[in-house]
Design an enzyme around this catalytic site. Structure first.
Site, mmCIF file in Angstrom:
data_model
loop_
_atom_site.group_PDB
_atom_site.id
_atom_site.type_symbol
_atom_site.label_atom_id
_atom_site.label_comp_id
_atom_site.label_asym_id
_atom_site.label_seq_id
_atom_site.Cartn_x
_atom_site.Cartn_y
_atom_site.Cartn_z
ATOM 1 N N ILE A 178 0.869 -1.192 0.000
ATOM 2 C CA ILE A 178 0.000 0.000 0.000
ATOM 3 C C ILE A 178 0.907 1.245 0.000
ATOM 4 O O ILE A 178 1.198 1.838 1.046
ATOM 5 C CB ILE A 178 -0.946 0.024 1.219
ATOM 6 C CG1 ILE A 178 -1.783 -1.256 1.267
ATOM 7 C CG2 ILE A 178 -1.869 1.247 1.155
ATOM 8 C CD1 ILE A 178 -2.783 -1.311 2.402
ATOM 9 N N PRO A 179 1.416 1.646 -1.171
ATOM 10 C CA PRO A 179 2.251 2.856 -1.233
ATOM 11 C C PRO A 179 1.428 4.113 -0.976
ATOM 12 O O PRO A 179 0.261 4.189 -1.346
ATOM 13 C CB PRO A 179 2.801 2.828 -2.662
ATOM 14 C CG PRO A 179 1.835 1.992 -3.434
ATOM 15 C CD PRO A 179 1.267 0.990 -2.472
ATOM 16 N N HIS A 180 2.052 5.097 -0.349
ATOM 17 C CA HIS A 180 1.382 6.372 -0.051
ATOM 18 C C HIS A 180 2.434 7.425 0.280
ATOM 19 O O HIS A 180 3.608 7.107 0.466
ATOM 20 C CB HIS A 180 0.407 6.217 1.126
ATOM 21 C CG HIS A 180 1.056 5.696 2.364
ATOM 22 N ND1 HIS A 180 1.300 4.347 2.566
ATOM 23 C CD2 HIS A 180 1.547 6.328 3.464
ATOM 24 C CE1 HIS A 180 1.894 4.166 3.732
ATOM 25 N NE2 HIS A 180 2.065 5.359 4.295
ATOM 26 N N ALA A 181 2.006 8.672 0.344
ATOM 27 C CA ALA A 181 2.872 9.785 0.749
ATOM 28 C C ALA A 181 2.023 10.770 1.544
ATOM 29 O O ALA A 181 0.837 10.521 1.792
ATOM 30 C CB ALA A 181 3.495 10.451 -0.474
#
Length: 688
Positions: A601-604
């Site tokens: 679950i990539p995020h920034a």
């Protein structure tokens, strides 16, 4: 003693104002307090040197002149021999002299006229040459001809028209006129009189400033023709030969007030300026240009639709718009430049009215197949604004809203139309995509959006297609937010009983349904929440047909993230930099986003490019390595707009991924519908 341009303008302002506060002077001049104080000291020096009392100040009334200084008295004292010309003044003087003068011009001429040094003249001319080059004109010097301008004759006329407008509407017009047209005063006066006669013959009344400009333009044209600067033929002008305007222009040119021999093309040039002049009255019958009148009626109807305002005496308004548009049409069609001095101020003071006027004029643009310049739009804005004021209607006190919808033009228009019908007291400005809201220039109070997004305005999240129950719920929320009170729910059953006593009901079910819809738009529950506390979306609202992808393989984990985020970039819910931020975060901190085998679950951070809350999912047939021991087949991009609006969907996603068999089910899915079924099941469970 000398007065600079700023100080001279300030003195003129005080002449025409009984009193002015510092704030009023700032607004009218655009100067800072410090600049005003400095200029006031210069004005006082000038007044005292000419035996007047200095500018007075009283706290309760502001700045004022105690002596009565007549306009012509100031003009005598501020002559070209005692006035310090500004850079802008000199630019206008030099350019017009080079274009119009019959005698060879040298540096000495410019020095003697403006009273400045040789080096300053050279600097001014160098700047002027660069400006001319931008229009493909060339300013050069020879001993025989002096300074001359070479290039397209039509472009030269364009420059002259612009300069005449600037000079005659500028603060130092008379001083500059004395430099350019000294010795032409009688001719200008005579041409002005001829133009007034032409007005009577045409049964029309031109605006004063345009008539003034036209007199100077015709005299300047006579000068140009006299020095051999003639226009090339333009076949598109030929139809004007049969007009009354051309006949009258021809008669005027043949009088002793014009010295050069005007060709047919030059007379047509003059005719075009006559037909394109702004006017305050037009005696020509409307039936001669019925197409104009019909399309202007459509414009007013579109304005009514966009603003939800009923325009009274619409026929009279259309007649006024016609009087303006008839000359504007020729200006636009034939590229005759026209500057509206009010445009900037109108856009600043009435931005919403200007915007809605422009949208209303799209009807006219489509019909006439041309784009209407902002200066012309501003005139229409004044007409509509004046008409609203005349009937006591204002748009200023209405809440302003935008509609945000990433689902395409058709759906967006349906949503926009529905909301306008549902909330006629709200001024809807535009339908936008999420990415367009970032640079939207107008201010607004409310946002109706089909996606969750970050905004300082009050946000209402709505389905793209509103059903009756959606309309009822939204009406309650909006009423509570805007007015802060509740209206008891309508007793439809009770109403049905009363109606059935006195009337025969043919379709009781349908009547009850329509009564409920009609009455519930006014009802507001006490427990409705404000926009910023709108319920958090469920997982199925974020992961949908638009944000799901099934692909066979990718080369790298970076490519996987870019591919997974593509639907959000396309929808405008995230910026490109958000994708880069996710990749950079993993490169710096390692594959922490791999939360369970085969799932990442990539995020920034929200401030790194999130425009609105959103999610997307990419399922791969072949795993891609985020690290040597971390293969991934399921990439779920999370774009959180704030600290809590995503929590409900995230909890549902966590519950779904906590069960290994669910992950396997997703990995085994062969189409989006199968994925949606799994996601929908977990969205429902949390809400039941």
């Amino acid at each position: 003693m000398f007065l600079d341009e700023r100080s001279a303008n300030l003195l003129k302002l005080l002449q025409h104002s009984s009193t002015s506060s510092m704030n009023e002077i700032e607004d009218q001049t655009g100067l800072t307090r410090r600049q005003i104080q400095y200029s006031l000291s210069k004005v006082n020096d000038w007044l005292e040197s000419n035996h007047y009392k200095p500018v007075q100040y009283k706290r309760e009334i502001g700045y004022f002149l105690s002596d009565n200084i007549l306009e012509d008295e100031v003009s005598v004292r501020l002559t070209k021999r005692s006035y310090f010309f500004s850079e802008k003044d000199r630019e206008q003087i030099f350019y017009l002299l080079i274009l119009l003068s019959h005698e060879p011009l040298s540096l000495y001429h410019f020095q003697s006229i403006t009273g400045i040094s040789r080096n300053t003249v050279l600097t001014d001319l160098q700047r002027l040459k660069k400006m001319a080059t931008q229009l493909k004109l060339t300013i050069h010097y020879s001993k025989q001809e002096g300074y001359i301008v070479t290039g397209d004759s039509r472009v030269k006329r364009f420059v002259i028209e612009q300069l005449i407008h600037e000079v005659l509407n500028g603060p130092n017009s008379q001083l500059i006129i004395d430099c350019i047209w000294e010795g032409f005063e009688e001719q200008i006066k005579a041409v002005h009189t001829k133009l007034e006669y032409l007005e009577k013959q045409l049964e029309t009344t031109f605006t004063d400033n345009r008539l003034h400009e036209l007199a100077y333009l015709f005299v300047s044209t006579d000068q140009l023709i006299g020095k051999g600067e003639e226009l090339e033929e333009d076949p598109s002008w030929l139809p004007f030969i049969d007009t009354t305007e051309y006949v009258l222009v021809d008669q005027m040119i043949e009088t002793h007030n014009f010295y050069a021999e005007w060709s047919q093309t030059e007379k047509l040039y003059a005719t075009l300026h006559i037909v394109s002049m702004n006017r305050t009255k037009d005696g020509s019958p409307l039936k001669e240009n019925q197409i104009f009148y019909d399309v202007l009626q459509q414009v007013t109807e579109e304005f009514e639709r966009l603003t939800f305002v009923h325009l009274q005496e619409k026929e009279k308004l259309c007649e006024q718009l016609y009087i303006h548009f008839k000359p504007a049409y020729y200006r636009i069609k034939y590229g005759i430049p026209h500057v509206n001095p009010m445009t900037e101020r109108i856009c600043k003071i009435y931005p919403e009215l200007q915007h809605l006027t422009r949208k209303s004029l799209e009807v006219l643009e489509k019909k006439m197949d041309f784009c209407i310049p902002e200066d012309e739009v501003a005139y229409f804005t004044v007409y509509f604004g004046g008409w609203l004021q005349r009937q006591g209607t204002t748009l200023d006190d209405r809440k302003k809203a935008i509609v945000v919808c990433p689902h395409g033009t058709g759906v967006s228009n349906i949503l926009n139309y529905t909301l306008r019908e549902l909330f006629p007291t709200i001024l809807f400005l535009d339908v936008l995509s999420v990415r367009d809201t970032a640079d939207y220039p107008l201010s607004y109070d409310l946002v109706f959006s089909s996606v969750y997004m970050r905004t300082d305005a009050t946000l209402f999240v709505v389905p793209p297609i509103l059903e009756d129950r959606d309309k009822q719920k939204l009406s309650k929320q909006v009423m509570q937010e805007l007015y802060g009170y509740t209206v008891p729910g309508a007793d439809v059953a009770g109403l049905m009983k009363v109606i059935s006593k006195y009337a025969t009901i043919q379709d009781a079910k349908q009547l009850a349904k329509e009564l409920q819809t009609a009455l519930s738009t006014q009802a507001v529950e006490t427990n409705t929440h404000a926009v910023k506390e709108a319920e958090k979306p469920v997982l199925a609202e974020l992961l949908n047909m638009h944000t799901l992808q099934l692909k066979s393989h990718v080369s790298t984990w970076q490519e996987a993230i870019e591919l997974a985020a593509n639907p959000l970039v396309d929808l405008g819910t995230v910026e490109e930099r958000y994708v880069s931020a996710m990749i950079e975060s993993i490169e710096e901190n390692g594959p922490y986003v791999v939360i369970t085998p085969l799932v990442a679950i990539p995020h920034a951070r929200p401030e790194e490019g999130v425009r609105s809350l959103s999610m997307s999912l990419l399922k791969l047939e072949e795993a891609v390595d985020f690290a040597p021991d971390k293969p991934v087949r399921l990439i779920i991009v999370l774009a959180a707009a704030d600290s809590d609006s995503h929590l409900r969907a995230l909890i549902q996603l966590t519950n779904l991924l906590n069960e290994p068999e669910n992950i396997q089910q997703i990995l085994n899915a062969t189409n989006k519908n199968q994925l949606l079924e799994i996601i929908h099941n977990y969205s429902k469970e949390e809400t039941e």
